[in-house]
Motif scaffolding. Structure first.
Motif, short mmCIF file in Angstrom:
data_model
loop_
_atom_site.label_atom_id
_atom_site.label_comp_id
_atom_site.label_asym_id
_atom_site.label_seq_id
_atom_site.Cartn_x
_atom_site.Cartn_y
_atom_site.Cartn_z
N LEU A 61 -6.82 35.47 4.74
CA LEU A 61 -8.01 35.12 5.51
C LEU A 61 -8.61 36.35 6.19
CD1 LEU A 61 -9.94 33.00 6.74
CD2 LEU A 61 -8.23 32.63 8.55
N GLU A 62 -7.75 37.18 6.78
CA GLU A 62 -8.24 38.39 7.45
C GLU A 62 -8.98 39.30 6.48
OE1 GLU A 62 -5.22 39.37 11.13
OE2 GLU A 62 -4.51 39.83 9.10
N TRP A 63 -8.46 39.42 5.26
CA TRP A 63 -9.08 40.30 4.27
C TRP A 63 -10.12 39.57 3.43
CZ3 TRP A 63 -8.64 45.43 4.31
CH2 TRP A 63 -7.58 45.99 5.02
N ARG A 64 -10.28 38.28 3.66
CA ARG A 64 -11.24 37.45 2.91
C ARG A 64 -10.95 37.50 1.42
NH1 ARG A 64 -16.90 39.10 6.05
NH2 ARG A 64 -16.02 39.03 8.15
N LYS A 65 -9.69 37.57 1.08
CA LYS A 65 -9.25 37.60 -0.32
C LYS A 65 -8.56 36.28 -0.63
CE LYS A 65 -10.51 41.93 -0.95
NZ LYS A 65 -11.64 42.29 -1.84
N CYS A 66 -9.34 35.23 -0.72
CA CYS A 66 -8.78 33.89 -0.87
C CYS A 66 -9.04 33.33 -2.27
CB CYS A 66 -9.36 32.98 0.21
SG CYS A 66 -8.99 33.56 1.90
N ASP A 67 -8.44 32.18 -2.54
CA ASP A 67 -8.44 31.58 -3.86
C ASP A 67 -9.79 30.92 -4.15
OD1 ASP A 67 -7.97 30.24 -6.21
OD2 ASP A 67 -6.21 29.14 -5.49
N THR A 68 -10.60 31.55 -4.98
CA THR A 68 -11.94 31.03 -5.28
C THR A 68 -11.90 29.83 -6.22
OG1 THR A 68 -12.20 32.63 -7.08
CG2 THR A 68 -13.04 33.27 -4.91
N LEU A 69 -10.73 29.51 -6.76
CA LEU A 69 -10.61 28.37 -7.67
C LEU A 69 -10.19 27.09 -6.94
CD1 LEU A 69 -8.86 30.08 -10.71
CD2 LEU A 69 -11.31 29.65 -10.36
N THR A 70 -9.63 27.25 -5.73
CA THR A 70 -9.24 26.09 -4.92
C THR A 70 -10.22 26.00 -3.76
OG1 THR A 70 -6.92 26.45 -5.50
CG2 THR A 70 -7.37 24.98 -3.65
N THR A 71 -11.10 25.01 -3.80
CA THR A 71 -12.22 24.99 -2.86
C THR A 71 -12.40 23.64 -2.18
OG1 THR A 71 -13.82 24.32 -4.55
CG2 THR A 71 -13.45 26.70 -4.25
N SER A 72 -13.16 23.66 -1.12
CA SER A 72 -13.63 22.44 -0.46
C SER A 72 -14.93 22.76 0.24
CB SER A 72 -12.62 21.92 0.56
OG SER A 72 -13.18 20.85 1.33
N THR A 73 -15.88 21.84 0.20
CA THR A 73 -17.06 22.00 1.03
C THR A 73 -16.66 21.81 2.49
OG1 THR A 73 -17.57 19.66 0.64
CG2 THR A 73 -18.75 21.28 -0.69
N MET A 74 -17.41 22.46 3.38
CA MET A 74 -17.17 22.36 4.82
C MET A 74 -18.30 21.57 5.46
SD MET A 74 -17.08 25.44 7.69
CE MET A 74 -18.88 25.62 7.75
N GLY A 75 -17.98 20.73 6.43
CA GLY A 75 -19.00 20.01 7.16
C GLY A 75 -18.87 18.51 7.03
N TYR A 76 -20.01 17.85 6.90
CA TYR A 76 -20.02 16.38 6.87
C TYR A 76 -19.26 15.83 5.68
CZ TYR A 76 -21.78 11.60 6.92
OH TYR A 76 -21.88 10.23 6.94
N VAL A 77 -19.41 16.46 4.53
CA VAL A 77 -18.69 16.05 3.33
C VAL A 77 -17.64 17.10 2.99
CG1 VAL A 77 -18.88 15.57 0.86
CG2 VAL A 77 -20.65 14.75 2.42
#
Length: 333
Positions: A275-291
Motif C-alpha cells: 500500500l505504501e508503495w502503491r504496488k498492489c494487485d491490479t487483478l483483484t479489485t473492488s469498486t469503492m463507495g456506494y457500490v
C-alpha cells in the motif's frame, strides 16, 4: 502539504489522543452533556419534503405515506460540530441520494450532542448509538425484512458502530452494512473505554480512509478498507487536514450519483508495504463507495484525482454527476 508538515500534526494529535483515551479508560471524564433520547430525531429526506419524527416514535416515520417500504434504508450520522441544519456532509450526501429514487434516505438528528466539547462529543457516541438502535428496533417491528445501510463520517462512524452492536443485542440480527467515512481517531485508542466502529458491527463494514493518523484512524478497521491516494494523510488537491478529512465524504457522495458507481476502482494490497508503495494487485479489485464487492476483504489502494470528479477508473461511464431526474414538487415542506 508534504510529509514534513503533516508529521508534526500527527505527533500533536497522538498526544491529544493518548490523553483523551487515558482519561476515559480510568473513568475520569468530566461531567458532560448527556444525550437525551427524547430530543433526538430521524429526518426523512425527499426531493420535496423533509419529515422529522422522534427516535422513540420511529414507527410514525416508517408508516409515513411517502416512505417506500419496498426500498432499502440508508441512514447517515455526521461528525463533530455537524448539526442537521448546518452540515456540509449532509448537504453533499443528501444531494446525491436525491438522485436515487430507489432509496429511503434518513438523517440522524443528534441535536447538539455532537456539537459540544470534543471529548464530550466522543464520549456521547456510545449513548447516541444505543438510542439509534432503539429507533431501528421500532423499524424492524413493522418492516422486518428491510435492508439497512448505516453511514457515518468521523464521530458519526463510531455512532453507527455502536448502533450496529446495540441493534444486534436488541434484535439478534446484524444490520446489512455500515460504511465508515474517515472514522475519528482522537479518544478512540482503547477499545475497552470507547470501542468505536469495528469489524463485526454489521454483515459488511467498509471504510474509506482519507486523513489517516491525524484526525482519523490509520489502521484497517473493517472487512474492507479503502485508502484513496495511498497512506499520506493529505489527499491530492488538499492543503489542510480538514480538507482531507472531508474528502472521504466527497468520494462517497460522488459514487452515489447514477452511472458513477464504478468511478473508484480499488486494487487489493496484500501488505501495508504494498500500500505504501502503491504496488498492489491490479487483478483483484473492488469498486469503492456506494457500490462495492461484498466478497472483497482486506486493504485496497484507490487512485484519485485532485479535484472533482475525483474518481479515476478508466472504465467508468463518462457522465456528469448532475445527470439525474429533475423533481417537480407539488407540495410544500
Amino acid at each position: 502539504m508534504n510529509i514534513f508538515t503533516a508529521f508534526p500534526l500527527e505527533v500533536a494529535i497522538n498526544v491529544i489522543d493518548t490523553v483523551c483515551s487515558s482519561t476515559m479508560y480510568i473513568g475520569s471524564v468530566p461531567p458532560q452533556i448527556t444525550p437525551d433520547i427524547t430530543k433526538m430525531n430521524f429526518q426523512y429526506m425527499t426531493p420535496c419534503l423533509n419529515y422529522t419524527v422522534p427516535l422513540l416514535k420511529a414507527e410514525k416515520l416508517w408508516n409515513h405515506p411517502r416512505f417506500r417500504k419496498n426500498r432499502k434504508l440508508v441512514i447517515l450520522a455526521t461528525g463533530w460540530t455537524n448539526t442537521v441544519n448546518d452540515s456540509e456532509t449532509i448537504a453533499m450526501i443528501s444531494k446525491a441520494f436525491m438522485c436515487r429514487p430507489g432509496v429511503n434516505f434518513v438523517i440522524v438528528d443528534a441535536a447538539y450532542y455532537v456539537d459540544t466539547l470534543y471529548k464530550w462529543s466522543a464520549f456521547n457516541t456510545d449513548l447516541i448509538g444505543e438510542h439509534l438502535a432503539v429507533g431501528l428496533q421500532h423499524l424492524v417491528e413493522v418492516m422486518p425484512f428491510i435492508e439497512i445501510h448505516l453511514i457515518g463520517h468521523s464521530l458519526g462512524a463510531h455512532i453507527m458502530g455502536k448502533a450496529g452492536r446495540s441493534f444486534e443485542r436488541l434484535t439478534g440480527h446484524l444490520v446489512a452494512r455500515i460504511t465508515g467515512l474517515d472514522p475519528a481517531k482522537p479518544c478512540f485508542r482503547y477499545e475497552k473505554a470507547l470501542p468505536g466502529l469495528m469489524r463485526g458491527d454489521a454483515k459488511l463494514v467498509d471504510i474509506i480512509h482519507s486523513n489517516i493518523g491525524i484526525l482519523a484512524k490509520r489502521d484497517p478497521m473493517g472487512d474492507i478498507d479503502f485508502y484513496p491516494g495511498g497512506v499520506h494523510p493529505i489527499k491530492p488537491g488538499c492543503l489542510s487536514i480538514g480538507c482531507s478529512h472531508t474528502r472521504a465524504v466527497e468520494y462517497f457522495a460522488e459514487s452515489v450519483y447514477p452511472r458513477q458507481e464504478s468511478s473508484y476502482l480499488g486494487w487489493k494490497c496484500h501488505s501495508w508495504k504494498e500500500l505504501e508503495w502503491r504496488k498492489c494487485d491490479t487483478l483483484t479489485t473492488s469498486t469503492m463507495g456506494y457500490v462495492i464487492n461484498w466478497k472483497a476483504k482486506g486493504i485496497y489502494y484507490v487512485d484519485v484525482n485532485g479535484k472533482s470528479p475525483f474518481g479515476k477508473n478508466p472504465n467508468s461511464p463518462k457522465r456528469g454527476r448532475l445527470d439525474c431526474v429533475k423533481h417537480r414538487c407539488k407540495y410544500k415542506n
